[in-house]
Design a protein around this motif. Structure first.
Motif, PDB file in Angstrom:
ATOM      1  N   ARG A 151      14.645  67.729  53.833  1.00 18.98           N
ATOM      2  CA  ARG A 151      16.096  67.627  53.723  1.00 18.98           C
ATOM      3  C   ARG A 151      16.728  68.651  54.659  1.00 18.98           C
ATOM      4  O   ARG A 151      16.067  69.589  55.119  1.00 18.98           O
ATOM      5  N   THR A 152      18.016  68.480  54.913  1.00 21.37           N
ATOM      6  CA  THR A 152      18.685  69.379  55.859  1.00 21.37           C
ATOM      7  C   THR A 152      18.620  70.832  55.394  1.00 21.37           C
ATOM      8  O   THR A 152      18.636  71.751  56.209  1.00 21.37           O
ATOM      9  N   GLY A 153      18.520  71.040  54.082  1.00 22.80           N
ATOM     10  CA  GLY A 153      18.405  72.401  53.574  1.00 22.80           C
ATOM     11  C   GLY A 153      17.103  73.086  53.956  1.00 22.80           C
ATOM     12  O   GLY A 153      16.998  74.313  53.857  1.00 22.80           O
ATOM     13  N   HIS A 154      16.127  72.305  54.403  1.00 25.41           N
ATOM     14  CA  HIS A 154      14.846  72.862  54.839  1.00 25.41           C
ATOM     15  C   HIS A 154      14.836  73.195  56.334  1.00 25.41           C
ATOM     16  O   HIS A 154      13.839  73.699  56.848  1.00 25.41           O
ATOM     17  N   ALA A 155      15.934  72.890  57.030  1.00 27.94           N
ATOM     18  CA  ALA A 155      15.924  72.937  58.492  1.00 27.94           C
ATOM     19  C   ALA A 155      15.516  74.301  59.044  1.00 27.94           C
ATOM     20  O   ALA A 155      14.731  74.387  59.992  1.00 27.94           O
ATOM     21  N   ASP A 156      16.066  75.375  58.478  1.00 28.88           N
ATOM     22  CA  ASP A 156      15.766  76.704  59.015  1.00 28.88           C
ATOM     23  C   ASP A 156      14.287  77.059  58.854  1.00 28.88           C
ATOM     24  O   ASP A 156      13.667  77.607  59.776  1.00 28.88           O
TER      25      ASP A 156
END
Length: 291
Positions: A151-156
């Protein structure tokens, strides 16, 4: 950018629409590109996809994607069969080297071109073996590591992991590769250990079957869990391709245990100082075009 030879030949940066022709050449060469690769590839470096035009007709291609301030990666080096032997390849190559200037340059070279790359100052680091086939998941143990869809929250966390495992910064590419395509075209999974992202893998639809790449994981157990998550995403009986660094013996064993067969190889080569890559964590390279 332009580079001339006899007649009205020029090499310049191509648009996505123009470079789609090179993707069709790659398909004809048996490279089996992904059906939605170009948009993500261009996100890495919009100016880094060069084509040679003879009287306005595309006859050659090469990609020279810049990463950060010091790195670059070369791929898609093709001269159309009807245009070979006329110097277009050399002119295209020279333009690509000028574009990358004094950067360290990596490539995954096909066997037929490896001597030429060596003459151009590239040195062998290792080989990649392409494994393809219908996976035999029953041959692998059940997942020992938790996985879930990225998910985008995992991007970093994914970006940090990717920079370590690929050896280069490629934030723009990753956002397009992982999050911009429809789920049926490209899907990414992460492995979770101790509450953190420990590995990730992307599976994408190709002209024939699917490819998994990258597959970055700290252990064979995490790699197997990610591999199984990717395979479960697509229809049973589909061919899966995984490009494995030969030096990662656990990755080679995993691919063979899953029933995949070696069909092709490339040489990872660099001009200049090769980046530090922890090959024991690379169970599948991202692509032969972008490293």
């Amino acid at each position: 950018m332009s580079s001339g030879s006899a007649g009205n030949f020029e090499v310049r940066s191509a648009t996505v629409e123009e470079f789609a022709v090179a993707l069709s050449w790659a398909r004809d060469e048996g490279w089996n590109p992904g059906v939605a690769d170009l948009e993500a590839f261009f996100a890495a470096d919009p100016s880094g996809f060069l084509m040679g035009f003879d009287d306005g007709k595309p006859v050659s291609s090469i990609s020279v994607v810049r990463y950060g301030d010091e790195q670059g990666f070369l791929g898609f080096y093709i001269v159309h069969p009807e245009a070979r032997g006329k110097g277009f390849g050399t002119a295209t190559w020279n333009a690509s080297m000028a574009y990358l200037a004094d950067r360290t340059v990596g490539l995954d070279g096909v066997v037929a071109q490896q001597d030429n790359y060596t003459k151009s100052g590239f040195q062998l680091v290792g080989r990649n073996i392409r494994f393809t086939g219908v996976p035999r998941l029953a041959g692998l143990p059940g997942p020992a590591v938790k996985t879930e869809a990225a998910r985008t929250g995992h991007a970093d966390q994914i970006e940090t992991l990717d920079r370590v495992c690929s050896g280069v910064p490629r934030s723009g590419f990753l956002k397009a590769w992982i999050f911009a395509a429809p789920d049926a075209v490209r899907s990414t999974f992460i492995s979770i250990e101790n509450g953190d992202v420990s590995g990730y893998a992307t599976i994408r639809k190709c002209v024939d079957g699917y490819k998994i790449g990258p597959l970055f994981a700290p252990t064979q157990q995490a790699a197997e869990a990610l591999f199984q998550a990717c395979c479960a995403k697509v229809q049973s009986g589909a061919d899966i391709t995984l490009d494995v660094p030969e030096t990662n013996h656990k990755a080679m064993t995993m691919a063979q245990s899953a029933g995949l067969t070696p069909v092709f190889e490339t040489a990872r080569m660099y001009r200049g100082s090769a980046p530090e890559i922890p090959w024991s964590k690379v169970y599948g390279v991202t692509s032969f075009e972008l490293g």
